[in-house]
Design an enzyme around this catalytic site. Structure first.
Site, PDB file in Angstrom:
ATOM      1  N   LYS A 229       0.839  -1.200   0.000  1.00 46.88           N
ATOM      2  CA  LYS A 229       0.000   0.000   0.000  1.00 46.88           C
ATOM      3  C   LYS A 229       0.876   1.254   0.000  1.00 46.88           C
ATOM      4  O   LYS A 229       0.696   2.157  -0.793  1.00 46.88           O
ATOM      5  CB  LYS A 229      -0.921  -0.032   1.233  1.00 46.88           C
ATOM      6  CG  LYS A 229      -1.811   1.172   1.338  1.00 46.88           C
ATOM      7  CD  LYS A 229      -2.778   1.056   2.516  1.00 46.88           C
ATOM      8  CE  LYS A 229      -3.469   2.390   2.749  1.00 46.88           C
ATOM      9  NZ  LYS A 229      -4.412   2.379   3.851  1.00 46.88           N
ATOM     10  N   GLU A 235      10.506  -4.777   4.471  1.00 41.17           N
ATOM     11  CA  GLU A 235      10.575  -6.199   4.104  1.00 41.17           C
ATOM     12  C   GLU A 235      10.263  -6.364   2.616  1.00 41.17           C
ATOM     13  O   GLU A 235      10.938  -7.097   1.881  1.00 41.17           O
ATOM     14  CB  GLU A 235       9.548  -7.019   4.914  1.00 41.17           C
ATOM     15  CG  GLU A 235       9.849  -7.125   6.400  1.00 41.17           C
ATOM     16  CD  GLU A 235       9.226  -6.011   7.228  1.00 41.17           C
ATOM     17  OE1 GLU A 235       8.935  -4.922   6.664  1.00 41.17           O
ATOM     18  OE2 GLU A 235       9.041  -6.215   8.436  1.00 41.17           O
ATOM     19  N   GLY A 291      -4.889  -1.709   4.888  1.00 41.24           N
ATOM     20  CA  GLY A 291      -4.108  -2.857   4.405  1.00 41.24           C
ATOM     21  C   GLY A 291      -4.809  -4.181   4.667  1.00 41.24           C
ATOM     22  O   GLY A 291      -4.907  -5.039   3.796  1.00 41.24           O
ATOM     23  N   ARG A 292      -5.323  -4.360   5.890  1.00 43.32           N
ATOM     24  CA  ARG A 292      -5.934  -5.651   6.235  1.00 43.32           C
ATOM     25  C   ARG A 292      -7.338  -5.806   5.659  1.00 43.32           C
ATOM     26  O   ARG A 292      -7.993  -6.826   5.873  1.00 43.32           O
ATOM     27  CB  ARG A 292      -5.933  -5.837   7.751  1.00 43.32           C
ATOM     28  CG  ARG A 292      -6.556  -4.690   8.525  1.00 43.32           C
ATOM     29  CD  ARG A 292      -6.199  -4.770  10.000  1.00 43.32           C
ATOM     30  NE  ARG A 292      -6.665  -3.609  10.764  1.00 43.32           N
ATOM     31  CZ  ARG A 292      -5.979  -2.483  10.902  1.00 43.32           C
ATOM     32  NH1 ARG A 292      -4.821  -2.340  10.299  1.00 43.32           N
ATOM     33  NH2 ARG A 292      -6.456  -1.489  11.620  1.00 43.32           N
ATOM     34  N   GLU A 377      -4.967  -6.600  14.640  1.00 45.76           N
ATOM     35  CA  GLU A 377      -4.424  -5.287  14.261  1.00 45.76           C
ATOM     36  C   GLU A 377      -5.531  -4.239  14.357  1.00 45.76           C
ATOM     37  O   GLU A 377      -5.265  -3.066  14.646  1.00 45.76           O
ATOM     38  CB  GLU A 377      -3.824  -5.327  12.841  1.00 45.76           C
ATOM     39  CG  GLU A 377      -2.890  -4.170  12.557  1.00 45.76           C
ATOM     40  CD  GLU A 377      -2.023  -4.362  11.309  1.00 45.76           C
ATOM     41  OE1 GLU A 377      -0.878  -4.828  11.439  1.00 45.76           O
ATOM     42  OE2 GLU A 377      -2.490  -4.045  10.201  1.00 45.76           O
ATOM     43  N   HIS A 408      -6.231 -33.270  17.687  1.00 46.55           N
ATOM     44  CA  HIS A 408      -5.164 -34.144  18.192  1.00 46.55           C
ATOM     45  C   HIS A 408      -4.013 -33.342  18.772  1.00 46.55           C
ATOM     46  O   HIS A 408      -2.904 -33.855  18.894  1.00 46.55           O
ATOM     47  CB  HIS A 408      -4.686 -35.068  17.072  1.00 46.55           C
ATOM     48  CG  HIS A 408      -5.761 -36.030  16.661  1.00 46.55           C
ATOM     49  ND1 HIS A 408      -5.941 -37.248  17.268  1.00 46.55           N
ATOM     50  CD2 HIS A 408      -6.750 -35.906  15.738  1.00 46.55           C
ATOM     51  CE1 HIS A 408      -6.984 -37.860  16.720  1.00 46.55           C
ATOM     52  NE2 HIS A 408      -7.499 -37.061  15.790  1.00 46.55           N
ATOM     53  N   LYS A 532       9.240  -1.076  14.120  1.00 45.07           N
ATOM     54  CA  LYS A 532       9.790  -0.789  12.786  1.00 45.07           C
ATOM     55  C   LYS A 532      10.914   0.238  12.889  1.00 45.07           C
ATOM     56  O   LYS A 532      11.979   0.078  12.305  1.00 45.07           O
ATOM     57  CB  LYS A 532       8.697  -0.169  11.894  1.00 45.07           C
ATOM     58  CG  LYS A 532       7.738  -1.129  11.258  1.00 45.07           C
ATOM     59  CD  LYS A 532       6.977  -0.355  10.181  1.00 45.07           C
ATOM     60  CE  LYS A 532       5.625  -0.902   9.894  1.00 45.07           C
ATOM     61  NZ  LYS A 532       4.822  -0.053   9.032  1.00 45.07           N
TER      62      LYS A 532
HETATM   63  O1  F6P Z   1       2.042  -4.250   9.887  1.00 45.11           O
HETATM   64  C1  F6P Z   1       1.745  -2.941   9.609  1.00 45.11           C
HETATM   65  C2  F6P Z   1       1.251  -2.758   8.211  1.00 45.11           C
HETATM   66  O2  F6P Z   1       1.143  -1.395   7.993  1.00 45.11           O
HETATM   67  C3  F6P Z   1      -0.066  -3.452   7.925  1.00 45.11           C
HETATM   68  O3  F6P Z   1      -1.158  -2.754   8.384  1.00 45.11           O
HETATM   69  C4  F6P Z   1       0.002  -3.581   6.461  1.00 45.11           C
HETATM   70  O4  F6P Z   1      -0.944  -4.481   5.986  1.00 45.11           O
HETATM   71  C5  F6P Z   1       1.429  -4.047   6.290  1.00 45.11           C
HETATM   72  O5  F6P Z   1       2.154  -3.296   7.255  1.00 45.11           O
HETATM   73  C6  F6P Z   1       2.024  -3.867   4.931  1.00 45.11           C
HETATM   74  O6  F6P Z   1       2.009  -2.542   4.535  1.00 45.11           O
HETATM   75  P1  F6P Z   1       2.195  -2.128   3.027  1.00 45.11           P
HETATM   76  O7  F6P Z   1       1.080  -2.732   2.237  1.00 45.11           O
HETATM   77  O8  F6P Z   1       2.166  -0.629   3.004  1.00 45.11           O
HETATM   78  O9  F6P Z   1       3.522  -2.665   2.553  1.00 45.11           O
END
Ligand code: F6P
Length: 568
Positions: A229, A235, A291-292, A377, A408, A532
């Site tokens: 987003k 990452e 995002g979620r 979240e 199990h 972060k």
């Molecule tokens: O974990 C925090 C967060 O901002 C989430 O809300 C989001 O889904 C994720 O990191 C990834 O963010 P982006 O889509 O901006 O890479």
């Protein structure tokens, strides 16, 4: 005679939001406390069913294709009425209408919350209150059409890689909401996917994730989807950079190869261009999509490539069906409302700390992991909308894995442990069509477990019943099940794209209801920021041995140990 209700004042003071500042002092809240203090429901589920032969029929709702049975909950008609009064008093319905209407209900980020517009039909009108006001539905469908066109070209072989070879592998690089949704839905709908296309998901910044996913792929046949987003998530950008190196190493270092092998899903065109992806290859979404809550936006491109645009549309229609149900169904038969309120009953009035989600479908193996982000979240907050610390419990720990495997492993604790763990059981009447007749026949065995578990959890086994089986007296306590473990049963005909959309929307709105009652902002996620920022600061200490000011003594010593072990 039940004890009289303790009258308690509701604070007259208001806060900038004007919404229920003192939740636990509201009469609707204290009425529930009193109801709980009376030992409701007493004595338990066996008796509740005995005294109301109609309970199983009355305590169920239908929402779209979903049948939701809540008869095995520790509630009476009075409990449900009190919970609904709490929802009314806390403004759940007003907030719901404000969300659907495009108001900026994500107050800490000053944004509208309009994931429901992502699945609105083409002729719908949804006006957003934001920087670019107006009807958002045409924009949504313009992107969906571009995605469908692109997916069609890749699936047909018309879109080829740089060397002219057909794309046979798709790798989605993203994390959190830019990974969990499409990864979960790809697993869930595998039976509907083009089996000639390999779709993989890389999220972890641990290089092993990319390595293991790329090692058997041919770069000439591989398309990367960089999903972010913000397009700033470390990452994702790190993995995307390494993927680009892998591609260029495999295709002879020609920069122009990137255009045929990389597409981006983002709200941030500038950052996409900075990364080196042509914005013509970008599929857009908007800041009013959290995002979620985003996998039914452009973030779902990998899924659309796998199942095709028509199936994707069916899934969106499933979401929309439940949106409409939530928006219009009366309170007493509104499934997300009921599920949200039942969670509040256990979390706030029975001290339940967690909530298990137990799908009886192998295809839903990632469903609970997806819900963890959606729920935890969203509702893992401890200040209210006005920044005041809350005096009440908020979101639960959500956990679980597909049903029979869990039986199990950890079901022992649910049956006989000391904790109250409300659980959702999700099952299907038919297995997916693709299985052989022999494997399809296993479905009844799977579902026999499904039904047996909720029965055992609700009704348990008394000491008399154990004795009647001839158990030795010293074993009786060990073999007794106290029962009264609350469960919701969600039964659907089959796990289709539409049903998956319905299930996700059901949980999205359940989470919404709880956040509304607790008066928290379910749409921000400031809690992920501190870690972060610190990671960015610590990294030079690990890679270069740089001095990092401000490290606490424990972390500084561990960092030194790490360096020593690394360089040994
Ligand atoms: O974990 C925090 C967060 O901002 C989430 O809300 C989001 O889904 C994720 O990191 C990834 O963010 P982006 O889509 O901006 O890479």
């Amino acid at each position: 005679m039940p004890p009289p209700r303790r009258p308690r004042p509701v604070s007259e003071s208001t806060t900038p939001s004007g919404r229920h500042p003192w939740l636990t002092r509201r009469p609707e809240w204290t009425a529930l406390e009193d109801h709980r203090a009376q030992g409701i429901p007493r004595p338990g589920l066996r008796e509740l069913f005995e005294t109301d032969p109609d309970r199983a029929r009355r305590y169920r709702v239908r929402a779209g294709d979903l049948l939701i049975d809540y008869s095995k909950h520790l509630v009476t008609d009075e409990t449900l009425a009190l919970l609904q009064e709490l929802a009314t008093a806390t403004g759940v319905f007003e907030l719901r209408d404000a969300m659907f209407g495009g108001a900026r209900i994500n107050t800490t980020e000053n944004r509208a919350v309009l994931h429901t517009a992502l699945r609105a039909p083409r002729d719908a009108v949804v006006e957003v209150d934001g920087e670019t006001p107006g009807n958002v539905v045409p924009k949504v469908h313009e992107v969906l059409d571009r995605m469908a066109d692109f997916a069609g070209r890749v699936r047909s072989g018309e879109w080829t890689g740089h060397t002219g070879r057909r794309i046979r592998n798709v790798v989605n690089i993203g994390i959190g909401g830019s990974d969990l949704g499409p990864a979960m839905a790809y697993e869930a709908l595998r039976a509907f996917t083009d089996r000639g296309l390999t779709v993989r998901f890389v999220s972890n910044v641990d290089g092993a994730d990319l390595h293991e996913n790329l090692r058997d792929l041919d770069p000439a046949e591989t398309l990367f989807i960089v999903a972010s987003k913000t397009f700033t998530t470390i990452e994702t950008i790190t993995n995307a950079t390494s993927a680009r190196s892998w591609l260029l190493a495999g295709l002879g270092e020609e920069d122009k190869a990137v255009a045929k092998h990389f597409v981006a899903l983002s709200t941030n065109a500038e950052k996409v261009a900075d990364f080196g992806i042509d914005t013509a290859n970008m599929f857009e979404f908007w800041d009013w999509v959290g995002g979620r809550y985003s996998y039914d936006s452009a973030i779902g491109l990998s899924l659309m490539l796998a199942i095709g645009p028509d199936r994707f549309r069916e899934m969106l229609d499933g979401f929309h069906m439940i949106d409409e149900h939530f928006r219009t169904a009366p309170a007493e038969s509104n499934a997300p409302l009921l599920m949200g309120l039942l969670g509040i009953w256990y979390g706030n009035f029975h001290d339940a700390q967690s909530h298990a989600v137990l799908p009886y479908s192998h295809y839903l193996s990632k469903f609970t992991a997806y819900l963890q982000q959606l729920d935890m979240e969203s509702n893992g907050k401890s200040v209210d909308r006005d920044g005041h610390p809350v005096e009440w419990q908020t979101g639960p720990v959500v956990w679980g894995t597909p049903g029979t495997n869990g039986q199990h492993a950890y079901y022992q604790l649910i049956h006989q442990g000391t904790k109250l763990i409300p659980a959702d059981f999700i099952g299907f009447a038919r297995p997916v069509a693709e299985l052989s007749e022999e494997l399809k026949a296993q479905h009844d065995l799977l579902m026999a477990n499904f039904f047996a578990q909720t029965q055992a959890l609700a009704f348990g086994k008394t000491a008399e019943e154990v004795r009647a089986e001839g158990a030795q007296e010293e074993q009786v306590p060990h073999r007794t099940f106290r029962g009264n473990h609350p469960t919701t049963t969600i039964l659907a005909p089959e796990l289709t794209p539409s049903v998956l959309g319905q299930l996700i929307a059901l949980y999205e709105h359940k989470v919404f209801v709880q956040g509304a009652v607790w008066n928290i902002d379910s749409f921000d996620q400031w809690g992920v920021e501190l870690g972060k920022v610190l990671a960015k600061r610590v990294e030079p200490a690990l890679s270069e041995g740089a001095h990092v000011p401000g490290l606490d003594p424990s972390t500084a010593a561990l960092v030194a140990d790490y360096r020593e072990l690394k360089l040994r």
